[in-house]
Write an enzyme that holds these catalytic residues in place. Structure first.
Site, PDB file in Angstrom:
ATOM      1  N   HIS A  23       0.852  -1.200   0.000  1.00  0.00           N
ATOM      2  CA  HIS A  23       0.000   0.000   0.000  1.00  0.00           C
ATOM      3  C   HIS A  23       0.881   1.242   0.000  1.00  0.00           C
ATOM      4  O   HIS A  23       1.301   1.735   1.048  1.00  0.00           O
ATOM      5  CB  HIS A  23      -0.915  -0.011   1.231  1.00  0.00           C
ATOM      6  CG  HIS A  23      -2.035   0.981   1.154  1.00  0.00           C
ATOM      7  ND1 HIS A  23      -3.366   0.619   1.184  1.00  0.00           N
ATOM      8  CD2 HIS A  23      -2.046   2.332   1.063  1.00  0.00           C
ATOM      9  CE1 HIS A  23      -4.129   1.691   1.118  1.00  0.00           C
ATOM     10  NE2 HIS A  23      -3.328   2.756   1.039  1.00  0.00           N
ATOM     11  N   HIS A  25       1.103   4.940  -2.378  1.00  0.00           N
ATOM     12  CA  HIS A  25       0.531   5.743  -3.457  1.00  0.00           C
ATOM     13  C   HIS A  25       1.633   6.424  -4.257  1.00  0.00           C
ATOM     14  O   HIS A  25       2.477   7.126  -3.689  1.00  0.00           O
ATOM     15  CB  HIS A  25      -0.422   6.797  -2.890  1.00  0.00           C
ATOM     16  CG  HIS A  25      -1.682   6.221  -2.321  1.00  0.00           C
ATOM     17  ND1 HIS A  25      -2.849   6.137  -3.054  1.00  0.00           N
ATOM     18  CD2 HIS A  25      -1.962   5.693  -1.108  1.00  0.00           C
ATOM     19  CE1 HIS A  25      -3.796   5.589  -2.312  1.00  0.00           C
ATOM     20  NE2 HIS A  25      -3.280   5.316  -1.121  1.00  0.00           N
ATOM     21  N   GLU A 214     -10.733   3.084   7.190  1.00  0.00           N
ATOM     22  CA  GLU A 214      -9.811   4.183   7.467  1.00  0.00           C
ATOM     23  C   GLU A 214     -10.631   5.386   7.918  1.00  0.00           C
ATOM     24  O   GLU A 214     -10.631   5.758   9.081  1.00  0.00           O
ATOM     25  CB  GLU A 214      -8.981   4.535   6.236  1.00  0.00           C
ATOM     26  CG  GLU A 214      -7.974   5.656   6.486  1.00  0.00           C
ATOM     27  CD  GLU A 214      -7.299   6.151   5.211  1.00  0.00           C
ATOM     28  OE1 GLU A 214      -6.249   6.804   5.315  1.00  0.00           O
ATOM     29  OE2 GLU A 214      -7.844   5.908   4.103  1.00  0.00           O
TER      30      GLU A 214
END
Length: 374
Positions: A23, A25, A214
């Site tokens: 994970h 970005h 989240e």
């Protein structure tokens, strides 16, 4: 070697550990100097005009406790990633930075639909990013570092281009794209907003990870796994809201799992946990890595993986996340090995490739560092 060892682990030894990152970005991991140079090339105005100050600004702006404010920092990074050359450069540098940090497998997630402002097609953006990844992998190999990197193509929840982006991801499955994701505003944009997407992806045997747990809670996670049929959950830390923590008669820690928590654990659905980012965005009530849910979830045998989320905004790296867990949460090298192996088993590649990564790279890498601890 430095003398600041905890459980025998110095920063140098942690940096040398092989790492798996699921994970991360692409638009959240730019080098500050690169942001400056790309901004200058396109005439984009930045809040700070020197690399060190800009790095400080990104961290401070992201460290607000609000996911909405956190996401606003991307206005600047996305603005400078609107040409093929810029996308390729950012992707290449991401690969090199990860390889230098000991990452041996990574998935870079990003949203092609956000990079069309200067005339690129969706296909051109994917091809530019892949060109940068390929160049970065080749340069890292020439420098003696082996890394494998795949693209995770993301659809923005609020933009309603889910079908188009899913088809794009599937079209490039043999040209660098390894999975599909939805990201952005979690509240108000659940997976059932476009339920047909998940059927389409399942029919094409295409891997899925979904941001959930989240900014929103248990219901979001439930939709991710039951409607979205997610193979992994992006973050997922709010699964603790379906767990009742207490103590038994002897005072030992006790946890009672709800039905969803049981489902996630029973199916060993990997949680892509990002401790530093979670603290910034208030995804958890924790105020430090010491009391972040990642440790309790790992102790309860959830399939926990460790991740960075956005290296620029959080001013973090995999080594930094590991150092914090060792220093503040008491993690040992065995704990770090556990989350690394869990991430490898959760990677969007075939089973035999996962096994080879574990047996040929991760286990020998950890054994080498364990030998240095003796």
């Amino acid at each position: 070697m430095t003398d600041d060892r905890i459980h025998g682990l110095s920063p140098e030894l942690i940096a040398a550990l092989p790492k798996v990152l699921l994970h991360d970005h692409l638009d959240g991991g730019l080098r500050p100097q690169t942001v400056l140079e790309l901004a200058d090339a396109v005439g984009h105005r930045l809040p700070v005009d020197d690399a060190e100050g800009l790095g400080d600004w990104f961290q401070q702006a992201a460290d607000s406790g609000s996911l909405v404010r956190y996401l606003e920092t991307f206005d600047h990074t996305i603005a400078v990633m609107q040409t093929a050359d810029a996308l390729a450069r950012v992707a290449k540098e991401a690969v090199l930075d990860l390889a230098a940090d000991g990452v041996v497998y990574a998935e870079q997630r990003w949203a092609p639909e956000q990079h069309l402002a200067r005339g690129l097609s969706l296909e051109a953006t994917v091809e530019a990013v892949q060109a940068g990844i390929d160049e970065g992998v080749a340069q890292a190999a020439a420098e003696g570092r082996v890394i494998r990197v795949g693209q995770l193509v993301t659809a923005m929840r609020h933009a309603d281009r889910w079908q188009e982006i899913a088809e794009l991801a599937v079209a490039y499955r043999d040209r660098g794209v390894v999975g599909f994701d939805i990201a952005g505003a979690e509240d108000g944009f659940p997976p059932d907003r476009h339920a047909q997407i998940w059927r389409y992806l399942a029919e094409h045997d295409f891997p899925v990870t979904i941001h959930a747990g989240e900014a929103a809670g248990v219901d979001s996670i439930a939709q991710a796994v039951h409607v979205g049929q997610a193979d992994r959950i992006g973050h997922g830390v709010r699964i603790v809201e379906d767990i009742e923590f207490g103590r038994d008669e002897d005072g030992s820690p006790l946890a009672t799992l709800g039905s969803l928590a049981h489902w996630v654990r029973d199916h060993q659905i990997p949680l892509e946990v990002c401790p530093v980012s979670n603290l910034q965005t208030s995804a958890t009530s924790a105020t430090s890595v010491a009391d972040h849910p990642i440790t309790r979830l790992k102790e309860l045998d959830f399939a926990v993986t460790l991740n960075t989320d956005n290296r620029l905004m959080s001013r973090t790296s995999m080594s930094h996340e590991m150092r914090l867990l060792v220093a503040e949460a008491g993690w040992t090298i065995d704990d770090l090995a556990d989350v690394t192996i869990a991430a490898a088993w959760g990677a969007f590649m075939h089973h035999d490739e996962r096994r080879a990564l574990i047996e040929q790279t991760i286990v020998p890498g950890y054994q080498k560092i364990e030998g240095a601890l003796l």
